[in-house]
Scaffold this motif. Structure first.
Motif, mmCIF file in Angstrom:
data_model
loop_
_atom_site.group_PDB
_atom_site.id
_atom_site.type_symbol
_atom_site.label_atom_id
_atom_site.label_comp_id
_atom_site.label_asym_id
_atom_site.label_seq_id
_atom_site.Cartn_x
_atom_site.Cartn_y
_atom_site.Cartn_z
ATOM 1 N N ILE A 1 -12.372 -1.319 -12.464
ATOM 2 C CA ILE A 1 -12.502 -2.038 -11.073
ATOM 3 C C ILE A 1 -14.218 -2.515 -11.137
ATOM 4 N N ALA A 2 -14.514 -3.723 -10.390
ATOM 5 C CA ALA A 2 -15.913 -4.018 -10.432
ATOM 6 C C ALA A 2 -16.618 -3.080 -9.685
ATOM 7 N N ALA A 3 -17.907 -3.011 -10.160
ATOM 8 C CA ALA A 3 -18.836 -2.018 -9.158
ATOM 9 C C ALA A 3 -19.105 -2.283 -7.793
ATOM 10 N N ARG B 1 -16.030 -0.965 -6.136
ATOM 11 C CA ARG B 1 -16.221 0.401 -6.137
ATOM 12 C C ARG B 1 -17.221 0.757 -4.862
ATOM 13 N N ALA B 2 -18.339 0.183 -4.935
ATOM 14 C CA ALA B 2 -19.213 0.571 -3.696
ATOM 15 C C ALA B 2 -18.688 0.622 -2.382
ATOM 16 N N ARG B 3 -18.077 -0.908 -2.419
ATOM 17 C CA ARG B 3 -17.361 -1.126 -0.808
ATOM 18 C C ARG B 3 -16.326 -0.219 -0.685
ATOM 19 N N LEU B 4 -15.644 0.271 -1.530
ATOM 20 C CA LEU B 4 -14.717 1.343 -1.137
ATOM 21 C C LEU B 4 -15.367 2.925 -0.610
ATOM 22 N N LEU B 5 -16.418 3.018 -1.367
ATOM 23 C CA LEU B 5 -16.927 4.389 -1.169
ATOM 24 C C LEU B 5 -17.899 4.043 0.240
ATOM 25 N N ARG B 6 -18.476 2.764 0.582
ATOM 26 C CA ARG B 6 -18.941 2.719 2.028
ATOM 27 C C ARG B 6 -17.798 2.867 3.043
ATOM 28 N N ASP B 7 -16.741 2.277 2.791
ATOM 29 C CA ASP B 7 -15.647 2.240 3.771
ATOM 30 C C ASP B 7 -15.238 3.796 3.820
ATOM 31 N N LEU B 8 -15.110 4.514 3.026
ATOM 32 C CA LEU B 8 -14.972 5.864 3.012
ATOM 33 C C LEU B 8 -15.921 6.574 3.878
ATOM 34 N N THR C 1 -5.011 6.397 8.216
ATOM 35 C CA THR C 1 -4.101 5.495 7.104
ATOM 36 C C THR C 1 -5.171 4.675 6.295
ATOM 37 N N SER C 2 -6.284 4.194 6.968
ATOM 38 C CA SER C 2 -7.177 3.375 6.092
ATOM 39 C C SER C 2 -7.811 4.416 5.020
ATOM 40 N N LEU C 3 -8.213 5.598 5.421
ATOM 41 C CA LEU C 3 -8.813 6.581 4.761
ATOM 42 C C LEU C 3 -8.035 7.067 3.358
ATOM 43 N N ARG C 4 -6.657 7.206 3.902
ATOM 44 C CA ARG C 4 -5.858 7.482 2.828
ATOM 45 C C ARG C 4 -5.853 6.286 1.723
ATOM 46 N N ASN C 5 -5.567 5.191 2.409
ATOM 47 C CA ASN C 5 -5.272 3.923 1.281
ATOM 48 C C ASN C 5 -6.555 3.845 0.438
ATOM 49 N N ASN C 6 -7.909 4.119 0.958
ATOM 50 C CA ASN C 6 -9.028 3.695 0.177
ATOM 51 C C ASN C 6 -8.880 4.819 -0.924
ATOM 52 N N VAL C 7 -8.561 6.236 -0.512
ATOM 53 C CA VAL C 7 -8.564 7.268 -1.309
ATOM 54 C C VAL C 7 -7.486 6.814 -2.400
ATOM 55 N N GLU C 8 -6.477 6.388 -2.055
ATOM 56 C CA GLU C 8 -5.496 6.175 -3.085
ATOM 57 C C GLU C 8 -5.654 5.253 -4.005
ATOM 58 N N LEU C 9 -6.372 3.961 -3.681
ATOM 59 C CA LEU C 9 -7.065 3.074 -4.402
ATOM 60 C C LEU C 9 -8.068 3.729 -5.247
ATOM 61 N N LEU C 10 -9.026 4.313 -4.935
ATOM 62 C CA LEU C 10 -9.873 5.070 -5.949
ATOM 63 C C LEU C 10 -9.220 5.756 -6.823
ATOM 64 N N THR C 11 -8.465 6.624 -6.642
ATOM 65 C CA THR C 11 -7.401 7.401 -7.409
ATOM 66 C C THR C 11 -6.773 6.631 -8.488
ATOM 67 N N TYR C 12 -6.190 5.362 -8.018
ATOM 68 C CA TYR C 12 -5.679 4.571 -8.939
ATOM 69 C C TYR C 12 -6.506 3.822 -9.814
#
Length: 489
Positions: A289-291, A294-301, A267-278
């Motif tokens: 979005i701020a750099a 974006r880096a935090r989302l990629l680290r979370d992924l 679920t968390s992975l899907r949310n982050n992917v959807e957020l990056l897609t958005y």
């Protein structure tokens, strides 16, 4: 099955009866002819002292076995039918005197029935031994048993009918065959009944197996009666069903737990992917979005992907441990511990591992034990601050029958209420839910320890951290190593 048992029983009884009966018939025939030959020898010696055949006949005449019914002429050879018509039935006893050339000089009535007995046998020559017993009759038909004895002026022959003996033997043979047939028939009936009664538990077992195959219900239990082989088979079947049911329940529980645990990171992975897609969609319209976000989302992924990878690997290890167990081989647990410590030091360079081991020879699964020790070390290192010391001690119990492995860290420790549950699958204490991990590491430890007949428990270390203790049985060969000082690294 019933028919087969009945048929085999009937065949076995028929064979046994045939062997015993034919042996008895043969012995009876042999004994009857031996008695007849002894009687003939005595008769011949008596006749040798008589003046005429009729005198000899009067001295030896006695009641014989009944003669055959000679009225059934159609069954007799042609020569016998002729003699029967001309001379009448053969007499019970015939006495005949022979001269030195072997020709009959005097005889009682019916001597024609002796057929070609004379000239006398070779024993009546000058170098003969004096007595010979042979069969005689017209043509190829045996009617008499003849004893020929040498005298000073020739020889004397005494013949007695054997047809009565042969008829008795024929009647006895028929009786033996009749009794054997009835015995085999009775044995078949009894065998059918015994098979039906004795195989009833086997039929119940077969029905239960068929029901399991049809319904896939592993709760079937067969009632066990007695202590014979079928009862042992039923007991083994019940144990097998219990083991299969336990394995199925464990498999279902593992699937349910895995599904539950996989749901959160997915679920968390899907949310982050959807957020990056958005975010990519907004970038097209000029909104970004701020750099750092974006880096935090990629680290979370990346972190979530690693967690999913680790969880999948641990699930595979649990499944393989259940379905394809590693064989047991002789090994030294101290060598396994040192190998696991080497790997842990490479994975946790900021942690100091203080190791002290004693030789512990046992029969174990090298891969499973290495995985168990490494999981203990990973758990301790994960909870220890940088530069902390993780103590690893392997010692032998006072009785010399068990090896005790202690792994102590300098982390926050495990609460008393959580200690009994830390080895359960997917269990994570409240303090651990913010830490990375699947909750399967210590469950794998518990499973490997249980496979080797040991036990595992959690406690507190002297420094206030957690202390995990594993106890495993060692083999009797350990006694030759006792007294060897522990090694440290």
């Amino acid at each position: 099955m019933h028919a087969r048992v009945a048929l085999l029983t009937a065949i076995g009884v028929m064979f046994a009866v045939a062997v015993v009966s034919l042996s008895a018939w043969y012995m009876m025939r042999k004994r009857m002819y031996e008695n007849l030959d002894m009687q003939l020898q005595n008769d011949a010696e008596t006749a040798a002292q008589a003046e005429t055949p009729d005198d000899a006949l009067q001295d030896m005449y006695a009641v014989d076995l009944p003669a055959s019914d000679w009225r059934e002429m159609d069954e007799l050879p042609a020569e016998a039918q002729r003699l029967l018509t001309v001379d009448g039935p053969p007499p019970p006893i015939i006495v005949r005197f022979l001269d030195e050339d072997g020709f009959a000089v005097a005889s009682t009535e019916g001597s024609q029935w002796l057929g070609g007995v004379y000239p006398p046998p070779p024993l009546l020559a000058d170098d003969g031994v004096g007595l010979e017993i042979a069969d005689a009759g017209p043509g190829d038909m045996t009617v008499y048993r003849v004893a020929t004895i040498r005298t000073d002026d020739g020889a004397v022959q005494v013949a007695r009918l054997v047809t009565g003996i042969e008829e008795v033997l024929e009647d006895l043979l028929f009786l033996v065959a009749y009794v054997g047939f009835l015995g085999a028939l009775l044995a078949g009936v009894v065998g059918w009944g015994v098979a039906r009664t004795g195989l009833r538990p086997l039929h119940r077992l077969t029905g239960a197996v068929e029901d399991v195959a049809r319904t896939q219900d592993l709760h079937s239990v067969i009632t066990v009666d007695g202590q014979d082989e079928i009862a042992r088979l039923a007991t083994a079947f019940n144990r097998m069903m219990t083991a299969l049911n336990t394995a199925k329940a464990a498999q279902q529980q593992l699937v349910q737990d895995a599904g539950h645990e996989l749901r959160t990171p997915l679920t968390s992975l899907r949310n982050n992917v959807e957020l990056l897609t958005y975010a990519e969609t907004q970038a097209v319209s000029g909104r970004t979005i701020a750099a750092e976000d974006r880096a935090r989302l990629l680290r979370d992924l990346g972190t979530q992907a690693e967690e999913l990878t680790a969880l999948t690997a641990e699930l595979v290890e649990l499944a393989m441990e259940n379905t394809d167990p590693e064989p047991l081989v002789p090994l030294d647990l101290a060598e396994v511990v040192h190998g696991a410590v080497t790997r842990a030091r490479a994975r946790w360079p900021g942690i100091v591992f203080a190791v002290s081991t004693a030789t512990a020879v046992m029969d174990g699964q090298p891969g499973g034990l290495a995985r168990m020790v490494l999981n203990l070390l990973d758990n301790a290192a994960k909870w220890s601050p940088a530069g902390a010391i993780v103590e690893v001690r392997l010692r032998i119990s006072a009785s010399g029958s068990r090896a005790v492995l202690l792994v102590a860290d300098e982390g926050p420790g495990i609460g008393e209420s959580d200690r009994p549950k830390v080895f359960e699958r997917f269990y994570r204490a409240a303090e651990a839910r913010s830490m990375p991990g699947s909750g399967l590491g210590l469950a794998i430890v518990a499973q490997v320890v249980a496979t080797h007949g040991g036990d595992a428990e959690a406690g507190a270390s002297p420094s206030g951290g957690a202390e995990l203790r594993v106890s495993l049985p060692v083999s009797g060969r350990l006694r030759q190593f006792l007294g060897k000082p522990p090694t440290a690294s």
